[in-house]
Design a protein around this motif. Structure first.
Motif, PDB file in Angstrom:
ATOM      1  N   HIS A   2     -13.241  -5.729  -4.058  1.00  0.00           N
ATOM      2  CA  HIS A   2     -13.613  -6.356  -2.474  1.00  0.00           C
ATOM      3  C   HIS A   2     -14.879  -6.150  -2.792  1.00  0.00           C
ATOM      4  O   HIS A   2     -16.008  -5.608  -2.660  1.00  0.00           O
ATOM      5  N   PRO A  52      -7.100  -6.573   9.994  1.00  0.00           N
ATOM      6  CA  PRO A  52      -6.635  -6.825   8.682  1.00  0.00           C
ATOM      7  C   PRO A  52      -7.485  -8.280   8.093  1.00  0.00           C
ATOM      8  O   PRO A  52      -8.699  -9.012   8.399  1.00  0.00           O
ATOM      9  N   LEU A  53      -7.152  -7.905   6.203  1.00  0.00           N
ATOM     10  CA  LEU A  53      -7.800  -9.580   6.228  1.00  0.00           C
ATOM     11  C   LEU A  53      -7.156 -10.458   6.764  1.00  0.00           C
ATOM     12  O   LEU A  53      -5.937 -10.745   6.497  1.00  0.00           O
ATOM     13  N   SER A  62       1.009  -0.631   0.125  1.00  0.00           N
ATOM     14  CA  SER A  62       0.014  -0.117   0.526  1.00  0.00           C
ATOM     15  C   SER A  62       1.037   1.282  -0.263  1.00  0.00           C
ATOM     16  O   SER A  62       2.163   1.384   0.895  1.00  0.00           O
ATOM     17  N   ASP A  96      -9.039  -3.067  -5.991  1.00  0.00           N
ATOM     18  CA  ASP A  96      -9.581  -2.743  -4.823  1.00  0.00           C
ATOM     19  C   ASP A  96     -11.028  -3.137  -4.926  1.00  0.00           C
ATOM     20  O   ASP A  96     -11.884  -2.563  -4.216  1.00  0.00           O
ATOM     21  N   LYS A 104     -14.774  -4.590   7.053  1.00  0.00           N
ATOM     22  CA  LYS A 104     -13.032  -5.185   7.744  1.00  0.00           C
ATOM     23  C   LYS A 104     -12.395  -4.467   7.809  1.00  0.00           C
ATOM     24  O   LYS A 104     -11.938  -3.691   8.462  1.00  0.00           O
ATOM     25  N   MET A 105     -11.884  -3.651   6.441  1.00  0.00           N
ATOM     26  CA  MET A 105     -10.972  -2.409   6.299  1.00  0.00           C
ATOM     27  C   MET A 105     -11.158  -1.348   6.909  1.00  0.00           C
ATOM     28  O   MET A 105     -10.465  -0.699   7.375  1.00  0.00           O
ATOM     29  N   ARG A 106     -12.345  -1.428   6.319  1.00  0.00           N
ATOM     30  CA  ARG A 106     -12.777   0.194   7.406  1.00  0.00           C
ATOM     31  C   ARG A 106     -13.026   0.228   8.907  1.00  0.00           C
ATOM     32  O   ARG A 106     -12.406   0.883   9.397  1.00  0.00           O
ATOM     33  N   ASN A 110     -15.248  -7.585   3.111  1.00  0.00           N
ATOM     34  CA  ASN A 110     -13.868  -7.404   3.154  1.00  0.00           C
ATOM     35  C   ASN A 110     -13.978  -5.618   3.360  1.00  0.00           C
ATOM     36  O   ASN A 110     -13.176  -5.422   3.879  1.00  0.00           O
TER      37      ASN A 110
END
Length: 110
Positions: free
Chosen positions: A35, A48-49, A9, A32, A42-44, A39
């Motif tokens: 997704h 971690p995925l 990233s 991205d 979760k990222m928000r 996912n």
């Protein structure tokens, strides 16, 4: 041509990937954007995925390569098994691995 632009990233995958696509007159896709909502959520939340979270998403990206005669996709693809999924039925996939110094990447995340 099918091109994967990969890296951590903040290394410039989307910028460089879109420029490669433009220069070669290919379609560009930011991985991205593919997704699933679970996912994204979760990222928000800063979670971690897991490898399991990524399986369906990587399968979707693989399908993009198969369905598009030529394209550039930006995707971190940091683990060899992720790249293996993207290569499936895409033996001619060209991989561009972007790297940057710790300070450069760190500063892009500030």
């Amino acid at each position: 041509k099918k091109i994967l632009v990969m890296g951590v990233s903040g290394c410039g995958k989307s910028l460089i990937g879109s420029r490669i696509a433009q220069a070669l007159d290919l379609q560009f896709f930011d991985g991205d954007d593919f997704h699933p909502q679970s996912n994204v959520e979760k990222m928000r939340q800063g979670i971690p995925l897991t490898d399991e979270d990524r399986q369906g998403w990587l399968g979707t990206l693989n399908k993009q390569y198969i369905e598009q005669p030529s394209s550039v996709i930006a995707c971190s693809a940091l683990k060899p098994q992720y790249r293996d999924i993207l290569r499936k039925n895409n033996e001619g996939l060209v991989i561009v691995y972007l790297q940057g110094s710790f300070d450069t990447i760190w500063n892009r995340h500030k």
